[in-house]
Write an enzyme that holds these catalytic residues in place. Sequence first.
Site, PDB file in Angstrom:
ATOM      1  N   GLY A   9       0.879  -1.157  -0.073  1.00 19.65           N
ATOM      2  CA  GLY A   9      -0.030   0.098  -0.034  1.00 19.65           C
ATOM      3  C   GLY A   9       1.006   1.283   0.110  1.00 19.65           C
ATOM      4  O   GLY A   9       0.573   2.184   0.762  1.00 19.65           O
ATOM      5  N   ARG A  45       0.681   5.885  -1.604  1.00 21.00           N
ATOM      6  CA  ARG A  45       0.570   7.373  -1.047  1.00 21.00           C
ATOM      7  C   ARG A  45       0.575   7.341   0.584  1.00 21.00           C
ATOM      8  O   ARG A  45       0.998   6.224   0.997  1.00 21.00           O
ATOM      9  CB  ARG A  45      -1.036   7.796  -1.189  1.00 21.00           C
ATOM     10  CG  ARG A  45      -1.909   6.904  -0.730  1.00 21.00           C
ATOM     11  CD  ARG A  45      -3.414   7.414  -0.826  1.00 21.00           C
ATOM     12  NE  ARG A  45      -4.210   6.944  -0.008  1.00 21.00           N
ATOM     13  CZ  ARG A  45      -5.394   6.759  -0.203  1.00 21.00           C
ATOM     14  NH1 ARG A  45      -6.101   7.206  -1.529  1.00 21.00           N
ATOM     15  NH2 ARG A  45      -6.463   6.335   0.670  1.00 21.00           N
ATOM     16  N   VAL A 102      -3.909  -6.905  -1.328  1.00 17.97           N
ATOM     17  CA  VAL A 102      -3.201  -7.929  -0.250  1.00 17.97           C
ATOM     18  C   VAL A 102      -4.324  -8.636   0.551  1.00 17.97           C
ATOM     19  O   VAL A 102      -4.178  -9.483   1.227  1.00 17.97           O
ATOM     20  CB  VAL A 102      -2.410  -6.961   1.054  1.00 17.97           C
ATOM     21  CG1 VAL A 102      -1.146  -6.462   0.362  1.00 17.97           C
ATOM     22  CG2 VAL A 102      -3.198  -6.121   1.707  1.00 17.97           C
ATOM     23  N   SER A 162      -2.090   0.760  15.097  1.00 20.94           N
ATOM     24  CA  SER A 162      -2.550   2.044  15.448  1.00 20.94           C
ATOM     25  C   SER A 162      -2.818   2.325  16.827  1.00 20.94           C
ATOM     26  O   SER A 162      -2.691   1.242  17.625  1.00 20.94           O
ATOM     27  CB  SER A 162      -3.714   2.098  14.797  1.00 20.94           C
ATOM     28  OG  SER A 162      -4.585   3.394  15.296  1.00 20.94           O
ATOM     29  N   TYR A 165     -11.646  -1.468  13.070  1.00 23.66           N
ATOM     30  CA  TYR A 165     -10.258  -0.878  12.673  1.00 23.66           C
ATOM     31  C   TYR A 165      -9.501  -1.209  13.980  1.00 23.66           C
ATOM     32  O   TYR A 165      -8.426  -1.716  13.829  1.00 23.66           O
ATOM     33  CB  TYR A 165     -10.348   0.532  12.371  1.00 23.66           C
ATOM     34  CG  TYR A 165      -9.020   1.233  12.288  1.00 23.66           C
ATOM     35  CD1 TYR A 165      -8.304   0.925  10.864  1.00 23.66           C
ATOM     36  CD2 TYR A 165      -8.380   1.988  13.121  1.00 23.66           C
ATOM     37  CE1 TYR A 165      -7.346   1.558  10.504  1.00 23.66           C
ATOM     38  CE2 TYR A 165      -7.090   2.472  12.803  1.00 23.66           C
ATOM     39  CZ  TYR A 165      -6.570   2.294  11.292  1.00 23.66           C
ATOM     40  OH  TYR A 165      -5.519   2.866  11.080  1.00 23.66           O
ATOM     41  N   ILE A 215      -1.969  10.865  11.899  1.00 22.14           N
ATOM     42  CA  ILE A 215      -0.882  11.266  11.052  1.00 22.14           C
ATOM     43  C   ILE A 215      -1.729  12.054   9.666  1.00 22.14           C
ATOM     44  O   ILE A 215      -3.066  11.438   9.454  1.00 22.14           O
ATOM     45  CB  ILE A 215      -0.320  10.087  10.443  1.00 22.14           C
ATOM     46  CG1 ILE A 215       0.367   9.208  11.617  1.00 22.14           C
ATOM     47  CG2 ILE A 215       0.866  10.530   9.484  1.00 22.14           C
ATOM     48  CD1 ILE A 215       1.181   9.959  12.503  1.00 22.14           C
TER      49      ILE A 215
HETATM   50  P1  NAD Z   1      -3.836   5.942   3.139  1.00 25.67           P
HETATM   51  O1  NAD Z   1      -5.426   5.561   3.067  1.00 25.67           O
HETATM   52  O2  NAD Z   1      -3.455   7.350   2.757  1.00 25.67           O
HETATM   53  O3  NAD Z   1      -2.871   4.885   2.422  1.00 25.67           O
HETATM   54  C1  NAD Z   1      -3.377   3.378   2.624  1.00 25.67           C
HETATM   55  C2  NAD Z   1      -2.862   2.700   1.473  1.00 25.67           C
HETATM   56  O4  NAD Z   1      -3.092   1.269   1.414  1.00 25.67           O
HETATM   57  C3  NAD Z   1      -3.259   3.063   0.142  1.00 25.67           C
HETATM   58  O5  NAD Z   1      -2.384   3.569  -0.761  1.00 25.67           O
HETATM   59  C4  NAD Z   1      -4.483   2.092  -0.361  1.00 25.67           C
HETATM   60  O6  NAD Z   1      -4.673   1.880  -1.618  1.00 25.67           O
HETATM   61  C5  NAD Z   1      -3.556   0.943   0.377  1.00 25.67           C
HETATM   62  N1  NAD Z   1      -4.413  -0.330   0.218  1.00 25.67           N
HETATM   63  C6  NAD Z   1      -5.712  -0.310   0.922  1.00 25.67           C
HETATM   64  N2  NAD Z   1      -6.167  -1.610   0.742  1.00 25.67           N
HETATM   65  C7  NAD Z   1      -5.155  -2.288   0.274  1.00 25.67           C
HETATM   66  C8  NAD Z   1      -5.030  -3.501  -0.342  1.00 25.67           C
HETATM   67  N3  NAD Z   1      -6.174  -4.516  -0.320  1.00 25.67           N
HETATM   68  N4  NAD Z   1      -4.173  -3.905  -0.976  1.00 25.67           N
HETATM   69  C9  NAD Z   1      -3.084  -3.191  -1.299  1.00 25.67           C
HETATM   70  N5  NAD Z   1      -3.095  -1.987  -0.850  1.00 25.67           N
HETATM   71  C10 NAD Z   1      -4.234  -1.517  -0.114  1.00 25.67           C
HETATM   72  O7  NAD Z   1      -3.501   5.724   4.697  1.00 25.67           O
HETATM   73  P2  NAD Z   1      -2.349   6.046   5.658  1.00 25.67           P
HETATM   74  O8  NAD Z   1      -2.599   6.939   6.587  1.00 25.67           O
HETATM   75  O9  NAD Z   1      -1.364   6.192   4.907  1.00 25.67           O
HETATM   76  O10 NAD Z   1      -2.218   4.894   6.527  1.00 25.67           O
HETATM   77  C11 NAD Z   1      -0.863   3.811   6.377  1.00 25.67           C
HETATM   78  C12 NAD Z   1      -1.081   2.611   7.290  1.00 25.67           C
HETATM   79  O11 NAD Z   1      -0.808   3.270   8.621  1.00 25.67           O
HETATM   80  C13 NAD Z   1      -2.354   1.816   7.369  1.00 25.67           C
HETATM   81  O12 NAD Z   1      -2.248   0.502   7.887  1.00 25.67           O
HETATM   82  C14 NAD Z   1      -3.304   2.559   8.572  1.00 25.67           C
HETATM   83  O13 NAD Z   1      -4.370   1.814   9.235  1.00 25.67           O
HETATM   84  C15 NAD Z   1      -2.185   3.049   9.354  1.00 25.67           C
HETATM   85  N6  NAD Z   1      -2.291   4.161  10.443  1.00 25.67           N
HETATM   86  C16 NAD Z   1      -2.647   5.298   9.766  1.00 25.67           C
HETATM   87  C17 NAD Z   1      -2.884   6.608  10.714  1.00 25.67           C
HETATM   88  C18 NAD Z   1      -3.082   7.850  10.517  1.00 25.67           C
HETATM   89  O14 NAD Z   1      -3.341   8.320  11.195  1.00 25.67           O
HETATM   90  N7  NAD Z   1      -3.346   8.032   9.073  1.00 25.67           N
HETATM   91  C19 NAD Z   1      -2.570   6.155  12.192  1.00 25.67           C
HETATM   92  C20 NAD Z   1      -2.381   5.049  12.494  1.00 25.67           C
HETATM   93  C21 NAD Z   1      -2.249   3.844  11.661  1.00 25.67           C
END
Ligand code: NAD
Length: 251
Positions: free
Chosen positions: A15, A18, A67, A145, A158, A191
């Site tokens: 993923g 982005r 995935v 998270s 989640y 984030i």
């Molecule tokens: P985002 O939505 O910007 O990016 C997530 C990425 O995962 C995207 O590019 C999406 O296309 C990809 N993705 C989703 N489903 C998929 C799949 N089935 N197969 C392949 N790729 C897939 O989110 P983010 O904020 O960059 O989050 C990244 C990770 O960090 C995630 O696991 C999220 O749960 C975790 N996270 C984010 C935050 C936050 O505040 N942004 C906080 C805690 C944890």
Amino acid sequence: MTREDLAGKIAVVTGAARGIGAAIAQRLAAAGATVVVNYRGSEEAALAVVAAIEAAGGKAEALQADVSDAAATEALFKDVLARHGGLDLLVNNAGVAKDGLLVTMRDRDWQRVLDVNLTGLQRCTRLALHHMMQKRSGVIVNLSSIQALRGGRGQANYAAAKAGVVALSRAAALEVADRGVRVNAVLPGFIETDMTAMIQRRAGDEVLARIPAGRFGTPDDVAGLVLFLCSDDAAYITGQALTVDGGMSAQ
Ligand code: NAD
């Protein structure tokens, strides 16, 4: 002296088209790793991440796979091993949120979040371990998270998936520590990415008031910790759940 030199290492970041995944891919590549930028649907964005890495002098390629799809994930890992002859670092970053109160949550929203965030991560981990255990080295970093620790209104699916990621990471770490493989979980706070954009628009001030550091996190804040965990500076760290949240979970 730093041991954050990943030259010659092959990394897969799921993923990574982005947000946090893209930042991780860029940091790992800047440290010398050849990075597989996995993406589900956004080929253009994934190619832009690859182009940015190459423009900075790094090595990367984009490979598509959802995935949550077992066959596609197996093909991804097979492809990585065939093209690169090995796999040293896996960052399970792909994630989705489908928020809603538990009492009215649809089965499909529960299932999708579990399928991607936990079952998909588990399958990627297993496929990587087949290879890493044989060669007796490797590092896996799993994106959880702080919701795994705190819950979160409207995020039962989640939070449950992300708590599962912590438990899986600890159990896996114990099973493979004596094979030279490390597994850790990273727990980001709030984030600034596409995933949190709507919450930020609706309740940004409220969230900000709960962050001791006084600012939202950036993808690079998370990427720095992931790079450290991937490096030999973290050679004796495994089975851990590390928060990167500006102090949010310390309250
Ligand atoms: P985002 O939505 O910007 O990016 C997530 C990425 O995962 C995207 O590019 C999406 O296309 C990809 N993705 C989703 N489903 C998929 C799949 N089935 N197969 C392949 N790729 C897939 O989110 P983010 O904020 O960059 O989050 C990244 C990770 O960090 C995630 O696991 C999220 O749960 C975790 N996270 C984010 C935050 C936050 O505040 N942004 C906080 C805690 C944890």
